[in-house]
Design a protein around this motif. Sequence first.
Motif, PDB file in Angstrom:
ATOM      1  N   THR A 479       6.500   2.825  -3.326  1.00 17.79           N
ATOM      2  CA  THR A 479       5.825   1.689  -3.959  1.00 17.79           C
ATOM      3  C   THR A 479       6.450   0.400  -3.452  1.00 17.79           C
ATOM      4  N   PRO A 535       0.886   0.680  -3.708  1.00 22.17           N
ATOM      5  CA  PRO A 535       1.452   1.831  -2.989  1.00 22.17           C
ATOM      6  C   PRO A 535       1.476   1.565  -1.491  1.00 22.17           C
ATOM      7  N   ARG A 536       2.433   2.204  -0.833  1.00 22.95           N
ATOM      8  CA  ARG A 536       2.495   2.079   0.628  1.00 22.95           C
ATOM      9  C   ARG A 536       1.210   2.637   1.230  1.00 22.95           C
TER      10      ARG A 536
END
Length: 540
Positions: A479, A535-536
């Motif tokens: 995150t 989020p990534r």
Amino acid sequence: MPLGVLSVVQTRDALSQVDSTTLAGVGGAALQAVRSQIDLIKEAQISARVLASVLSNVRSPGPDCVDRVTALARGIPQAVLVAYIPLSGLMTCSSNGRVFDFKDEPRFRTLIEKPLPRVVYNPHGPVSGTAVIGISHPVFDRTGIQAGIVAISLSYTAVAPGNYSDSLALWRPAYLATVLSDGTLLLSSDPDTPPAEVIPASVDLKDLIRIADRPAYVDDATGRHILSVVSVTDDLYLLSIWQRDAGSFWQRAGAFTPYLLPVLTWIAALVAAAFASSRLVVRHVRALSRSMTNYVSTRQRLLIPDLSGAPTEIQSLHAAYEGLIRTIEQEEADLQNLLVDKDILIREVNHRSGNSLQIIASIMRMYRRETTDQKLRAVLDGLINRVITLSSTHTSLYALSGQRDVAMDVVLANVVKRLKEIHGVALGVASKRLQPIRMEAQAAVPLALALAEAVGCYFSRPNLGRDSVVVDLSEAEGTIRLRIEGPVVPQLRPETTDGLQALPQRMLRQFSAQLFGTVSIRIDDDRATVDLVFPRPKGS
């Protein structure tokens, strides 16, 4: 041989995993022993906050104050005292009905220096006369001025963790002690034994904060031990020394025992392979293997000896290997050409996008100079700043292209620098704490624009001091969080819901939606904090 080496490595990794699991288990056992006290402290903190809120709504704590603290004390059986203490220090509202003057108590003076909730340990409570853990919360009157504190004293209870077993040994707690953060020893499981005799010499009791919640193995003349330090409160720690108690003969045989079976299996396999293999086959296979291994590591093919006498299967394998090498080299060359072309195209797109945005900004500046309408000028100023920010982002992507992903810390730092130039902000106003996070280029634009919206709002406020604006980019467990903190401005207030000033909040929500994240704005006193969490992106 590879199978034997792999078995030894796997055994070593398994032992390392056992050690890590044991450390975590020992730390968990010690933490479980103090779990009840931690839960009790948290419950007391909530009760103190609620009681302080109730007393804040009363003009001055009256006769019902004693009833309130007495009722709260009945709800917390471990509490030896629940009281409201005014700033004068004279306690008249207490759960036990006692009157006590805390005016000259050093700990009371410390609690009222700053109006903050606190947790302290007192080995000798002034009212109870026993060791207590004190929970305090400030009480404010209706004008927002501190009127006193709510104090809850909890009786201190000794703790003793149970034994812990791993796959090789049983670990017993050999020594337990509670200590303060400055190294002061409070209580121990063996009062007659000096701490220096059981605590390793390499451990300094004054440095507990560094080793807290990180159990570790310690070896000395008496064998291997585990040192565990668990934080109970901010100032109180539980120190435990765990001793290994091996049971069976194999557990006492030493560290070599787990490796015995892989070594015997390895020797047996080598003997069987020596009788079953043929020198004619092995020699050619080894030559072919060396050529393959060398090609994988150095991309150079070794000259293989004459294979005319080798079996047909090995000759076919060598021919297939040579054909595979030629195919790989041709495809790598084609792929490299495609990557170069792709990078050139991406750089050109970013370069042209940045130049086009600069032209658009210049045209809007011309319109701004010609108009006399101040509202229209304000709108154009906002648009110009956003276009220049987007242009700076594309310029950064142009400079950082040639890689699969880009360094977001560099992109965001360039955006902040460009905003300083636009708003004429002095050096040192913005403080940046940017972790080196790399992401795909498509996520850079909405993230950079979200940063520009928030920082631009802060920079629009005049007379900013040093470190007035803080930009923090961090990542944890997949995150990513962008936090921008600065002075309170009209654009970020909750009541700003329409008009031009509400535009930054709407744009922040749009940018966070593009990143599949959420944005929140928090106002604390005279500081406003914008939190963008997302989020990534997959593939980054």
